[in-house]
Write a protein that holds these residues in place. Structure first.
Motif, PDB file in Angstrom:
ATOM      1  N   ARG A 356       1.089  -1.152  -0.163  1.00 45.10           N
ATOM      2  CA  ARG A 356       0.055  -0.070   0.028  1.00 45.10           C
ATOM      3  C   ARG A 356       0.834   1.280  -0.052  1.00 45.10           C
ATOM      4  O   ARG A 356       0.635   2.269  -0.666  1.00 45.10           O
ATOM      5  CB  ARG A 356      -1.020   0.138   1.204  1.00 45.10           C
ATOM      6  N   MET A 357       1.822   1.259   0.632  1.00 46.40           N
ATOM      7  CA  MET A 357       2.880   2.321   0.778  1.00 46.40           C
ATOM      8  C   MET A 357       3.482   2.451  -0.708  1.00 46.40           C
ATOM      9  O   MET A 357       3.407   3.644  -1.023  1.00 46.40           O
ATOM     10  CB  MET A 357       4.139   1.961   1.572  1.00 46.40           C
ATOM     11  N   LYS A 358       3.856   1.674  -1.458  1.00 47.84           N
ATOM     12  CA  LYS A 358       4.169   1.614  -2.539  1.00 47.84           C
ATOM     13  C   LYS A 358       3.294   2.302  -3.724  1.00 47.84           C
ATOM     14  O   LYS A 358       3.571   2.851  -4.446  1.00 47.84           O
ATOM     15  CB  LYS A 358       4.850   0.483  -3.045  1.00 47.84           C
ATOM     16  N   SER A 359       1.904   1.875  -3.451  1.00 50.34           N
ATOM     17  CA  SER A 359       0.908   2.214  -4.217  1.00 50.34           C
ATOM     18  C   SER A 359       0.555   3.852  -4.185  1.00 50.34           C
ATOM     19  O   SER A 359       0.355   4.572  -5.002  1.00 50.34           O
ATOM     20  CB  SER A 359      -0.483   1.512  -3.992  1.00 50.34           C
ATOM     21  N   VAL A 360       0.739   4.143  -2.940  1.00 47.09           N
ATOM     22  CA  VAL A 360       0.416   5.476  -2.262  1.00 47.09           C
ATOM     23  C   VAL A 360       1.577   6.307  -3.070  1.00 47.09           C
ATOM     24  O   VAL A 360       1.451   7.388  -3.569  1.00 47.09           O
ATOM     25  CB  VAL A 360       0.044   5.720  -1.132  1.00 47.09           C
ATOM     26  N   GLN A 363       1.071   6.934  -6.603  1.00 46.59           N
ATOM     27  CA  GLN A 363       0.103   7.820  -7.018  1.00 46.59           C
ATOM     28  C   GLN A 363       0.705   9.043  -6.955  1.00 46.59           C
ATOM     29  O   GLN A 363       0.175  10.080  -7.571  1.00 46.59           O
ATOM     30  CB  GLN A 363      -1.103   7.581  -6.210  1.00 46.59           C
ATOM     31  N   GLU A 364       1.189   9.418  -5.957  1.00 50.53           N
ATOM     32  CA  GLU A 364       1.652  10.804  -5.510  1.00 50.53           C
ATOM     33  C   GLU A 364       2.908  11.130  -6.751  1.00 50.53           C
ATOM     34  O   GLU A 364       2.688  12.359  -7.081  1.00 50.53           O
ATOM     35  CB  GLU A 364       2.375  10.654  -4.281  1.00 50.53           C
ATOM     36  N   GLU A 369       3.918  14.309 -11.657  1.00 49.35           N
ATOM     37  CA  GLU A 369       4.377  14.338 -13.230  1.00 49.35           C
ATOM     38  C   GLU A 369       3.510  15.174 -13.895  1.00 49.35           C
ATOM     39  O   GLU A 369       3.692  15.927 -14.840  1.00 49.35           O
ATOM     40  CB  GLU A 369       4.591  12.867 -13.353  1.00 49.35           C
ATOM     41  N   SER A 370       2.064  14.758 -13.513  1.00 50.71           N
ATOM     42  CA  SER A 370       0.959  15.320 -14.292  1.00 50.71           C
ATOM     43  C   SER A 370       0.847  17.014 -13.995  1.00 50.71           C
ATOM     44  O   SER A 370       0.742  17.657 -14.848  1.00 50.71           O
ATOM     45  CB  SER A 370      -0.437  14.709 -13.808  1.00 50.71           C
TER      46      SER A 370
END
Length: 372
Positions: A356-360, A363-364, A369-370
């Motif tokens: 979950r930490m890697k997923s968050v 996403q950050e 980047e966007s």
């Protein structure tokens, strides 16, 4: 001390599981011998060497921690956060359960490790929960009776990310071993004459158990990893590093630091085990015990308390053998349960949190980047 197959990897690293298995056997043997009357003095002294099994745990732990970090990918910040979560969920769930069980079974009254204190206090329990019991001589070993090594191990865990960054060669490791040996000797010399508590025998035990005195053995584990990592193995030890390590042995001989000398012998034995791969030590049986070793370490005092109630009418050596076998069997049974129902779920919880930490984090990074 803790470890699992996922950390040691392929069969050539099966020797690490065997090291843990031999370590827990030594610990079991010395604790069982303390409950047998009439043993020959020399035999008792020889059996006491089983206590050095903890040093073997430390050696294996330092090796596998450096190995694990060397295999992880990603930036350093991510590695450290994931590493800390992984370590916590590897040891904490079972440790907390066993704290509760031992408090229920043994109560909070006076005992040897509490010295002249009346009983286990709330502060003492809180220190255990935070793995800070190693900072107080009255608390370091006062609930389970073997938790001092868990406290020491956790202190080393906190140092590992920095040490992994700084110790990048065999020469670095040799300097670290020599430096920690001098630090240990200096601190113990100073504090032996400046006790913090009035109970002098307990203070002496504390100076043996505390983190600075155990740190050189962790250093030997790091050295073992770096020697193993280099394809040339012992040939990779340059002349200066060899002189430094020889100097550490001579210093330990002159100052009577026998625990460090035993640690050096354990390092040589561990490498020999890896190099020669003897089938009678490297097999599924020893690996299985190695996997259970953390559970066995925390449960064996309960098993021994039950077995010690049995009065055996035989000679001391026969009584020792029977008690050891019974304690081993009972401990193994208890440990299989705790390993299956507490240790393994704890490891899975840790992996889920890291995922979950890697997923968050991903996403950050995508959001950044966007926006850019």
């Amino acid at each position: 001390m803790p470890g699992n197959k996922g950390e040691t990897g392929h069969n050539k690293l099966q020797f690490v599981d065997t090291l843990r298995a031999l370590a827990i056997m030594g610990v079991l043997l010395v604790h069982v011998s303390q409950h047998v009357d009439g043993l020959n003095g020399w035999l008792q002294k020889g059996l006491s060497l089983g206590a050095k099994g903890v040093a073997l745990f430390y050696l294996a732990s330092a090796f596998t921690l450096f190995l694990s970090l060397s295999r992880r990918s990603g930036d350093r910040k991510e590695r450290v956060s994931a590493y800390l979560v992984r370590r916590f969920f590897r040891i904490a769930p079972l440790y907390y359960v066993m704290l509760i069980i031992y408090l229920v079974v043994n109560g909070t009254g006076p005992r040897f490790w509490l010295g002249d204190q009346e009983g286990v206090t709330v502060a003492n329990i809180a220190a255990h929960i935070l793995f800070l019991n190693g900072l107080n001589p009255y608390w370091i070993n006062s609930i389970i009776g073997v938790e001092w090594s868990v406290a020491v191990e956790c202190m080393f865990y906190l140092c590992v990310p920095l040490l992994f960054k700084l110790i990048r060669s065999i020469r670095h490791a040799a300097w670290f071993v020599m430096g920690t040996l001098l630090l240990s000797f200096g601190l113990n010399t100073v504090f032996a004459n400046a006790p913090w508590i009035s109970d002098h025998p307990l203070w002496g035990h504390y100076l043996y158990l505390w983190f600075p005195n155990q740190l050189p053995v962790f250093g030997l584990g790091i050295l073992l990893f770096l020697i193993w990592k280099d394809e040339r193995h012992w040939i990779s030890v340059d002349r200066f590093s060899g002189v430094l390590l020889l100097g550490s042995v001579l210093f330990a001989l002159c100052t009577g630091m026998t625990d460090y000398l035993i640690g050096v012998l354990l390092l040589l034995g561990a490498y020999a085990l890896y190099h020669w791969q003897p089938f009678w030590l490297l097999n599924r049986g020893w690996s299985w015990i190695g996997c259970l070793s953390y559970s066995m370490y925390l449960t064996h005092m309960l098993a021994l308390e039950i077995v010690s109630q049995i009065e055996l009418p035989f000679s001391p050596v026969v009584n020792l053998t029977l008690m050891f076998v019974m304690t081993l069997l009972l401990t193994t049974g208890l440990s299989w349960l705790t390993y299956s129902w507490i240790e393994q779920p704890g490891i899975r919880w840790g992996k889920k949190i890291i995922s979950r930490m890697k997923s968050v984090r991903s996403q950050e990074d995508s959001v950044k980047e966007s926006v850019a």
